[in-house]
Each structure stands twice: as C-alpha cells, then as structure tokens.
Design a protein around this motif. Structure first.
Motif, PDB file in Angstrom:
ATOM      1  N   SER A  26      31.275 -13.399  16.420  1.00  0.00           N
ATOM      2  CA  SER A  26      31.179 -12.269  15.394  1.00  0.00           C
ATOM      3  C   SER A  26      31.091 -11.037  16.015  1.00  0.00           C
ATOM      4  N   GLY A  27      30.910 -11.088  17.244  1.00  0.00           N
ATOM      5  CA  GLY A  27      30.660  -9.603  17.937  1.00  0.00           C
ATOM      6  C   GLY A  27      29.141  -9.636  18.070  1.00  0.00           C
ATOM      7  N   VAL A  28      28.251 -10.288  17.242  1.00  0.00           N
ATOM      8  CA  VAL A  28      26.939 -10.327  17.448  1.00  0.00           C
ATOM      9  C   VAL A  28      26.289 -11.290  18.182  1.00  0.00           C
ATOM     10  N   SER A  29      25.192 -10.990  18.944  1.00  0.00           N
ATOM     11  CA  SER A  29      24.554 -11.931  19.603  1.00  0.00           C
ATOM     12  C   SER A  29      23.969 -13.234  18.944  1.00  0.00           C
ATOM     13  N   VAL A  30      24.287 -14.380  19.380  1.00  0.00           N
ATOM     14  CA  VAL A  30      23.570 -15.679  18.748  1.00  0.00           C
ATOM     15  C   VAL A  30      22.096 -15.217  18.528  1.00  0.00           C
ATOM     16  N   ASN A  31      21.451 -14.616  19.283  1.00  0.00           N
ATOM     17  CA  ASN A  31      20.119 -14.431  18.938  1.00  0.00           C
ATOM     18  C   ASN A  31      19.482 -13.513  17.900  1.00  0.00           C
ATOM     19  N   TYR A  32      20.647 -13.024  17.109  1.00  0.00           N
ATOM     20  CA  TYR A  32      20.387 -12.620  15.821  1.00  0.00           C
ATOM     21  C   TYR A  32      20.304 -13.588  14.642  1.00  0.00           C
ATOM     22  N   TYR A  33      20.495 -14.762  15.070  1.00  0.00           N
ATOM     23  CA  TYR A  33      20.539 -15.819  14.004  1.00  0.00           C
ATOM     24  C   TYR A  33      19.605 -17.061  14.215  1.00  0.00           C
ATOM     25  N   GLY A  34      19.156 -17.597  13.046  1.00  0.00           N
ATOM     26  CA  GLY A  34      18.712 -19.012  13.280  1.00  0.00           C
ATOM     27  C   GLY A  34      19.808 -19.948  13.301  1.00  0.00           C
ATOM     28  N   ILE A  35      19.694 -20.947  13.730  1.00  0.00           N
ATOM     29  CA  ILE A  35      20.999 -21.899  14.107  1.00  0.00           C
ATOM     30  C   ILE A  35      20.370 -23.265  13.600  1.00  0.00           C
ATOM     31  N   GLY A  36      21.041 -24.059  13.057  1.00  0.00           N
ATOM     32  CA  GLY A  36      20.765 -25.336  12.671  1.00  0.00           C
ATOM     33  C   GLY A  36      21.786 -26.521  12.954  1.00  0.00           C
ATOM     34  N   TRP A  37      21.408 -27.720  13.123  1.00  0.00           N
ATOM     35  CA  TRP A  37      22.289 -28.678  13.514  1.00  0.00           C
ATOM     36  C   TRP A  37      22.211 -29.824  12.152  1.00  0.00           C
ATOM     37  N   PHE A  38      23.070 -30.052  11.693  1.00  0.00           N
ATOM     38  CA  PHE A  38      23.171 -31.194  10.512  1.00  0.00           C
ATOM     39  C   PHE A  38      24.031 -32.264  10.714  1.00  0.00           C
ATOM     40  N   ARG A  39      23.959 -33.282   9.948  1.00  0.00           N
ATOM     41  CA  ARG A  39      24.881 -34.477  10.238  1.00  0.00           C
ATOM     42  C   ARG A  39      25.101 -35.072   8.809  1.00  0.00           C
ATOM     43  N   GLN A  40      26.289 -35.701   8.654  1.00  0.00           N
ATOM     44  CA  GLN A  40      26.538 -36.236   7.270  1.00  0.00           C
ATOM     45  C   GLN A  40      27.131 -37.639   7.685  1.00  0.00           C
ATOM     46  N   ALA A  41      26.686 -38.858   7.364  1.00  0.00           N
ATOM     47  CA  ALA A  41      27.501 -40.189   7.746  1.00  0.00           C
ATOM     48  C   ALA A  41      27.915 -40.357   6.355  1.00  0.00           C
ATOM     49  N   PRO A  42      29.140 -41.252   6.217  1.00  0.00           N
ATOM     50  CA  PRO A  42      29.800 -41.710   5.001  1.00  0.00           C
ATOM     51  C   PRO A  42      28.845 -42.205   4.092  1.00  0.00           C
ATOM     52  N   GLY A  43      28.815 -41.933   2.801  1.00  0.00           N
ATOM     53  CA  GLY A  43      28.134 -42.336   1.781  1.00  0.00           C
ATOM     54  C   GLY A  43      26.580 -41.754   1.808  1.00  0.00           C
ATOM     55  N   LYS A  44      26.280 -40.879   2.747  1.00  0.00           N
ATOM     56  CA  LYS A  44      24.976 -40.632   2.967  1.00  0.00           C
ATOM     57  C   LYS A  44      24.709 -39.069   2.695  1.00  0.00           C
ATOM     58  N   GLU A  45      23.543 -38.587   2.547  1.00  0.00           N
ATOM     59  CA  GLU A  45      23.445 -37.047   2.332  1.00  0.00           C
ATOM     60  C   GLU A  45      23.274 -36.608   3.724  1.00  0.00           C
ATOM     61  N   ARG A  46      23.561 -35.243   3.433  1.00  0.00           N
ATOM     62  CA  ARG A  46      23.662 -34.317   4.696  1.00  0.00           C
ATOM     63  C   ARG A  46      22.113 -34.339   5.053  1.00  0.00           C
ATOM     64  N   GLU A  47      21.969 -34.542   6.454  1.00  0.00           N
ATOM     65  CA  GLU A  47      20.363 -34.501   7.101  1.00  0.00           C
ATOM     66  C   GLU A  47      20.502 -33.242   8.122  1.00  0.00           C
ATOM     67  N   GLY A  48      19.503 -32.761   7.926  1.00  0.00           N
ATOM     68  CA  GLY A  48      19.149 -31.578   8.860  1.00  0.00           C
ATOM     69  C   GLY A  48      18.503 -32.138  10.166  1.00  0.00           C
ATOM     70  N   ILE A  49      19.103 -31.883  11.268  1.00  0.00           N
ATOM     71  CA  ILE A  49      18.238 -32.807  12.375  1.00  0.00           C
ATOM     72  C   ILE A  49      17.672 -31.770  13.410  1.00  0.00           C
ATOM     73  N   SER A  50      18.136 -30.640  13.428  1.00  0.00           N
ATOM     74  CA  SER A  50      17.451 -29.848  14.606  1.00  0.00           C
ATOM     75  C   SER A  50      17.595 -28.386  14.073  1.00  0.00           C
ATOM     76  N   CYS A  51      16.792 -27.429  14.487  1.00  0.00           N
ATOM     77  CA  CYS A  51      16.874 -26.027  14.268  1.00  0.00           C
ATOM     78  C   CYS A  51      16.230 -25.292  15.336  1.00  0.00           C
ATOM     79  N   SER A  52      16.761 -24.003  15.446  1.00  0.00           N
ATOM     80  CA  SER A  52      16.315 -22.995  16.459  1.00  0.00           C
ATOM     81  C   SER A  52      16.088 -21.645  15.631  1.00  0.00           C
ATOM     82  N   SER A  53      14.950 -21.157  15.524  1.00  0.00           N
ATOM     83  CA  SER A  53      14.820 -19.987  14.963  1.00  0.00           C
ATOM     84  C   SER A  53      15.382 -19.109  15.540  1.00  0.00           C
ATOM     85  N   THR A  54      15.747 -17.902  14.826  1.00  0.00           N
ATOM     86  CA  THR A  54      16.067 -16.510  15.301  1.00  0.00           C
ATOM     87  C   THR A  54      15.298 -16.220  16.690  1.00  0.00           C
ATOM     88  N   THR A  55      16.102 -15.949  17.663  1.00  0.00           N
ATOM     89  CA  THR A  55      15.931 -15.707  19.043  1.00  0.00           C
ATOM     90  C   THR A  55      15.627 -17.108  19.691  1.00  0.00           C
TER      91      THR A  55
END
Length: 127
Positions: A26-55
């Motif tokens: 985006s032209g902006v450092s990733v450190n300006y954003y919170g980042i999350g990892w999610f996963r979704q298996a067939p037939g299942k709801e999306r699951e938030g598995i990990s996150c990293s706060s801003t910075t």
C-alpha cells in the motif's frame, strides 16, 4: 487501497511445517496496521487463529493453534508471517490474512472488524 497477498500454502504431512506469508502492499508500513490470520474449512465457520496488534507489540492465538503457530512481522519486507508447526489434518483450510486500520494496543481475532482481506491460500494436511 491496501492489498494483501498470501502465499506459502500447500500439501504437507501430519507433523510437518509450513510458513505462510502475507505481503502488505500500500506504500504504508505494515506497522500501521493490526494483522490477523483466519482460516475456513469446508462447511465450517471462519476462525480467527492469530493476530498481531498495530506495531506488532501484542499477539494472540486461538487455543486450537497455541504453542504450534507463531505470527511475526518483517518490516523491511512489509510482510507478516504465520509459522505453522506440528500440523494436523484438522488444520486443513483456506488461510486468509487481514488488516485493520484502527490503532490497537491489544489485538482481536474478530473477523468483522478487519478492513482488508487477502485472497487466501490453501493448506492441506494429509498423509
């Protein structure tokens, strides 16, 4: 417009490892954003598995991956990683990274609050 591109998925045997990458473009450092990892298996709801706060000062993991997965950032590459070890068949899913604009001191694995999403990468754990 922020773009997120995941890579690193694939087929791995149980007990194996993979490292997923999420390149933030985006032209902006990733450190300006919170980042999350999610996963979704067939037939299942999306699951938030990990996150990293801003910075990246705070991280959080779902119980299902705690002790096996690690989230990290490489500021120089504007990339967030998810190192996945001791993989199990239950980890099979499409994995997504997402970015949050709102400043966070502690991160949150709730999907609806995230503003930008990648296209996903398939992880299959099977013998």
């Amino acid at each position: 417009q922020l773009q997120l591109v995941e890579s690193g998925g694939g087929l791995v045997q149980p007990g194996g490892s993979l490292r997923l990458s999420c390149v933030v473009s985006s032209g902006v450092s990733v450190n300006y954003y919170g980042i999350g990892w999610f996963r979704q298996a067939p037939g299942k709801e999306r699951e938030g598995i990990s996150c990293s706060s801003t910075t990246g000062a705070s991280t959080n993991y779902a119980d299902s991956v705690k002790g096996r997965f690690t989230i990290s950032r490489d500021i120089a590459k504007n990339t967030v990683y998810l190192q996945m070890n001791s993989l199990k068949p239950a980890d099979t899913a499409v994995y997504y990274c997402a970015a949050l604009r709102l400043f966070q001191r502690t991160c949150n694995r709730s999907g609806p609050q995230y503003d930008y999403w990648g296209q996903g990468t398939q992880v299959t754990v099977s013998s």
